[in-house]
Design a protein around this motif. Structure first.
Motif, PDB file in Angstrom:
ATOM      1  N   ALA A  14       0.456  -1.059  -0.028  1.00 50.21           N
ATOM      2  CA  ALA A  14       0.020   0.020   0.017  1.00 50.21           C
ATOM      3  C   ALA A  14       0.712   1.132   0.119  1.00 50.21           C
ATOM      4  O   ALA A  14       0.546   2.101  -0.728  1.00 50.21           O
ATOM      5  CB  ALA A  14      -0.951  -0.030   1.343  1.00 50.21           C
ATOM      6  N   ASP A  15       1.981   1.128   0.483  1.00 54.27           N
ATOM      7  CA  ASP A  15       2.924   2.260   0.937  1.00 54.27           C
ATOM      8  C   ASP A  15       4.097   2.472  -0.257  1.00 54.27           C
ATOM      9  O   ASP A  15       4.733   1.589  -0.670  1.00 54.27           O
ATOM     10  CB  ASP A  15       3.515   2.207   2.082  1.00 54.27           C
ATOM     11  CG  ASP A  15       4.293   3.454   2.428  1.00 54.27           C
ATOM     12  OD1 ASP A  15       3.639   4.325   2.607  1.00 54.27           O
ATOM     13  OD2 ASP A  15       5.632   3.491   2.358  1.00 54.27           O
TER      14      ASP A  15
ATOM     15  N   GLU B 254       1.145  -3.347  -7.720  1.00 53.87           N
ATOM     16  CA  GLU B 254      -0.375  -3.810  -7.173  1.00 53.87           C
ATOM     17  C   GLU B 254      -0.261  -3.282  -5.889  1.00 53.87           C
ATOM     18  O   GLU B 254       0.642  -3.568  -4.942  1.00 53.87           O
ATOM     19  CB  GLU B 254      -0.241  -5.545  -7.230  1.00 53.87           C
ATOM     20  CG  GLU B 254      -1.545  -6.015  -6.945  1.00 53.87           C
ATOM     21  CD  GLU B 254      -2.669  -5.945  -7.858  1.00 53.87           C
ATOM     22  OE1 GLU B 254      -3.154  -4.782  -8.120  1.00 53.87           O
ATOM     23  OE2 GLU B 254      -2.918  -6.848  -8.763  1.00 53.87           O
ATOM     24  N   THR B 255      -1.564  -2.668  -5.477  1.00 51.95           N
ATOM     25  CA  THR B 255      -1.428  -1.937  -3.985  1.00 51.95           C
ATOM     26  C   THR B 255      -2.223  -2.860  -3.350  1.00 51.95           C
ATOM     27  O   THR B 255      -2.926  -3.937  -3.716  1.00 51.95           O
ATOM     28  CB  THR B 255      -2.186  -0.546  -4.312  1.00 51.95           C
ATOM     29  OG1 THR B 255      -3.273  -0.683  -4.725  1.00 51.95           O
ATOM     30  CG2 THR B 255      -1.120   0.311  -5.220  1.00 51.95           C
TER      31      THR B 255
ATOM     32  N   GLN C 122     -11.746  -0.113  -8.767  1.00 53.29           N
ATOM     33  CA  GLN C 122     -10.924   0.466  -7.899  1.00 53.29           C
ATOM     34  C   GLN C 122      -9.461  -0.094  -8.037  1.00 53.29           C
ATOM     35  O   GLN C 122      -8.549   0.414  -7.944  1.00 53.29           O
ATOM     36  CB  GLN C 122     -11.540   0.154  -6.394  1.00 53.29           C
ATOM     37  CG  GLN C 122     -12.936   0.859  -6.151  1.00 53.29           C
ATOM     38  CD  GLN C 122     -13.383   0.342  -4.806  1.00 53.29           C
ATOM     39  OE1 GLN C 122     -13.079  -0.694  -4.436  1.00 53.29           O
ATOM     40  NE2 GLN C 122     -14.114   1.409  -4.213  1.00 53.29           N
ATOM     41  N   ARG C 123      -9.456  -1.520  -8.253  1.00 54.45           N
ATOM     42  CA  ARG C 123      -8.104  -2.086  -8.635  1.00 54.45           C
ATOM     43  C   ARG C 123      -7.327  -1.469  -9.650  1.00 54.45           C
ATOM     44  O   ARG C 123      -6.175  -1.248  -9.624  1.00 54.45           O
ATOM     45  CB  ARG C 123      -8.497  -3.751  -8.742  1.00 54.45           C
ATOM     46  CG  ARG C 123      -7.023  -4.299  -8.737  1.00 54.45           C
ATOM     47  CD  ARG C 123      -7.164  -5.789  -9.060  1.00 54.45           C
ATOM     48  NE  ARG C 123      -6.080  -6.531  -9.189  1.00 54.45           N
ATOM     49  CZ  ARG C 123      -5.878  -7.547  -9.612  1.00 54.45           C
ATOM     50  NH1 ARG C 123      -6.760  -8.294 -10.016  1.00 54.45           N
ATOM     51  NH2 ARG C 123      -4.841  -8.483  -9.624  1.00 54.45           N
TER      52      ARG C 123
ATOM     53  N   ALA D 162      -2.960   1.868 -11.957  1.00 54.73           N
ATOM     54  CA  ALA D 162      -2.615   2.984 -12.789  1.00 54.73           C
ATOM     55  C   ALA D 162      -2.036   4.206 -11.999  1.00 54.73           C
ATOM     56  O   ALA D 162      -0.780   4.483 -12.520  1.00 54.73           O
ATOM     57  CB  ALA D 162      -3.696   3.598 -13.515  1.00 54.73           C
ATOM     58  N   GLU D 163      -2.450   4.471 -11.094  1.00 50.34           N
ATOM     59  CA  GLU D 163      -1.878   5.502  -9.967  1.00 50.34           C
ATOM     60  C   GLU D 163      -0.658   5.207  -9.449  1.00 50.34           C
ATOM     61  O   GLU D 163       0.501   5.933  -9.318  1.00 50.34           O
ATOM     62  CB  GLU D 163      -3.272   6.035  -8.842  1.00 50.34           C
ATOM     63  CG  GLU D 163      -4.239   6.496  -9.416  1.00 50.34           C
ATOM     64  CD  GLU D 163      -5.069   6.865  -8.426  1.00 50.34           C
ATOM     65  OE1 GLU D 163      -4.831   6.473  -7.133  1.00 50.34           O
ATOM     66  OE2 GLU D 163      -6.176   7.516  -8.542  1.00 50.34           O
ATOM     67  N   ALA D 164      -0.429   3.861  -8.938  1.00 53.96           N
ATOM     68  CA  ALA D 164       0.954   3.227  -8.654  1.00 53.96           C
ATOM     69  C   ALA D 164       1.973   3.334  -9.701  1.00 53.96           C
ATOM     70  O   ALA D 164       2.882   3.588  -9.348  1.00 53.96           O
ATOM     71  CB  ALA D 164       0.631   1.929  -7.863  1.00 53.96           C
TER      72      ALA D 164
END
Length: 451
Positions: A175-176, A224-225, A240-241, A246-248
């Motif tokens: 996540a981080d 992958e978050t 959401q996934r 994409a944002e990660a």
């Protein structure tokens, strides 16, 4: 000595047999069918076993937990996929899933177009088109190790064009951003991945794809978050996934390494540049979201849709038609001078790859495409062979790597059957074996094996 689930099952069988011998008048109670919860628990245990390198427990042990003798008796298609994925890690060969049924329709015009298409050599065409973009996205079939070997070919070919970042969906979720960057830096220092680096990396071919990519100078990125909670609606949760991915990628690859070119290696659906039928035709997937955020048009390459063992099953055998286009090389499909895409990802990717028939060429009982990864056929040391009446997993590790590294290669050997070769690079090797009867793992040899 710690016994595996297989050993426990065998012991329990022996105890039951002894009990029956002592009380012949009392018939054993029939086994009740497993509940859905028990089936899922067995599947979850298989995932956990594979994650920790317990390949026999994850495959044969799964069958024992399901109280069946053959994978053909697995009724749940997802559980079968789990078994098949682990088996492919030991054989390099994908397995057809009889529990799956067709989940999308191929229009007749696509079949006609596919029959009239021609194949052009894949790597030169990919290189030609990759010169025009900063982002290349290649997908994989999670059940077919051949995908990963081609991923390495693409990584090699793109490196001279200035591609220096390899973002891999299968690397462990974080996540981080800072935590992910720290872990990736450690992998770069080590030069290889470990059992804890990600689930699908338990495949020796996948692990070596990343090992060799690191040696080529690529920086690894995990994108992958890990949300704590997803929406209850499946389509919303999938969206959401895709957005998180994409944002990660923007934060961990494009912004972290400004100006550098990125190869993204993803699961099949995520590379679609427009919604596809498997997601209800509504969900905007990762590649399209990344394009919207960055304004960069990626080169998207599908090698999963025309696999001999597709993850999503069309109602027509597309590979049976396409394989004649490839012969002895990997090709992309062209029709009237333009790329052709068919099946699940028709019209949503730029190129579609067809690999040669995996049954055409074998070397030492192994897939010949392993030679393209810098391997050569190597006999299994005599001391590693199984005893009569037994099956053994023979594993070869790079001698300099730590205990929880992924094998460089491994093979299943059954006494009395033809003995396959190991496919090894020219580096010092240490060996482990894992026996079906006990699940034990033991070092039998280590150090230089004249490689």
């Amino acid at each position: 000595m710690r016994l595996s689930g297989i050993a426990v099952a065998l012991i329990c069988t022996s105890i039951a047999a002894a009990s029956q011998a002592q009380t012949p008048t009392s018939a054993p109670a029939p086994l009740l069918p497993l509940s859905p919860e028990q089936v899922q628990a067995a599947n979850a245990q298989s995932v956990e076993d594979a994650r920790h390198g317990r390949y026999l427990a994850a495959s044969f042990g799964l069958l024992a937990s399901l109280r069946i003798k053959s994978a053909a008796d697995i009724k749940d298609p997802d559980v079968y996929d789990q078994w098949a994925q682990v088996m492919s890690c030991m054989t390099g060969v994908p397995t057809f899933n009889p529990a799956k049924s067709a989940d999308f329709h191929v229009p007749p015009n696509q079949l006609a177009d596919l029959r009239s298409a021609r194949g052009v050599s894949a790597i030169p065409e990919i290189v030609r088109r990759a010169r025009q973009t900063r982002i290349v996205i290649l997908d994989e079939n999670h059940l077919d190790p051949r995908s990963r070997a081609f991923g390495l070919e693409v990584a090699h070919a793109l490196r001279p064009l200035g591609f220096t970042v390899l973002a891999v969906e299968a690397l462990k979720r974080d996540a981080d951003d800072a935590a992910s960057l720290s872990k990736m830096a450690k992998l770069s220092t080590d030069g290889y991945v470990r059992q804890s680096s990600g689930y699908y990396l338990d495949d020796p071919v996948f692990a070596d794809f990343l090992r060799q990519s690191l040696s080529l100078g690529y920086r690894l990125v995990s994108y992958e978050t890990a949300r704590t909670e997803y929406a209850k609606d499946p389509e919303e949760a999938q969206a959401q996934r895709e957005q998180d991915q994409a944002e990660a990628l923007v934060a961990r690859a494009l912004h972290q390494y400004p100006g550098e070119k990125v190869l993204i290696y993803a699961g099949e659906h995520h590379i679609a540049e427009r919604p596809i039928a498997a997601e209800g035709g509504k969900v905007v997937l990762m590649a399209e979201r990344l394009k919207r955020i960055t304004g960069i048009d990626p080169l998207t390459i599908d090698q999963a849709g025309l696999s001999p063992i597709p993850m999503n099953r069309p109602d027509a055998d597309l590979y049976a038609v396409a394989r004649s286009k490839s012969r002895d090389r990997s090709v992309v499909l062209m029709r009237h001078g333009e790329p052709l895409t068919v099946g699940l990802l028709a019209g949503s990717v730029d190129l579609q790859v067809v690999h040669p028939n995996p049954n055409m060429r074998k070397v030492g009982g192994r897939p010949a495409w392993l030679l393209d990864m810098g391997r050569k056929p190597t006999p299994i040391p005599q001391a590693m062979l199984p005893k009569p009446g037994t099956t053994r997993l023979v594993q070869a590790f790079v001698a300099s790597e730590v205990e929880d590294a992924i094998p460089i290669d491994q093979v299943l050997v059954t006494a009395g059957d033809p003995v396959p070769m190991l496919m090894l690079p020219s580096v010092p090797i240490r060996y482990n074996v894992e026996d079906l009867e006990s699940g034990n793992r033991a070092n039998r040899a280590a150090g230089n094996s004249d490689k």
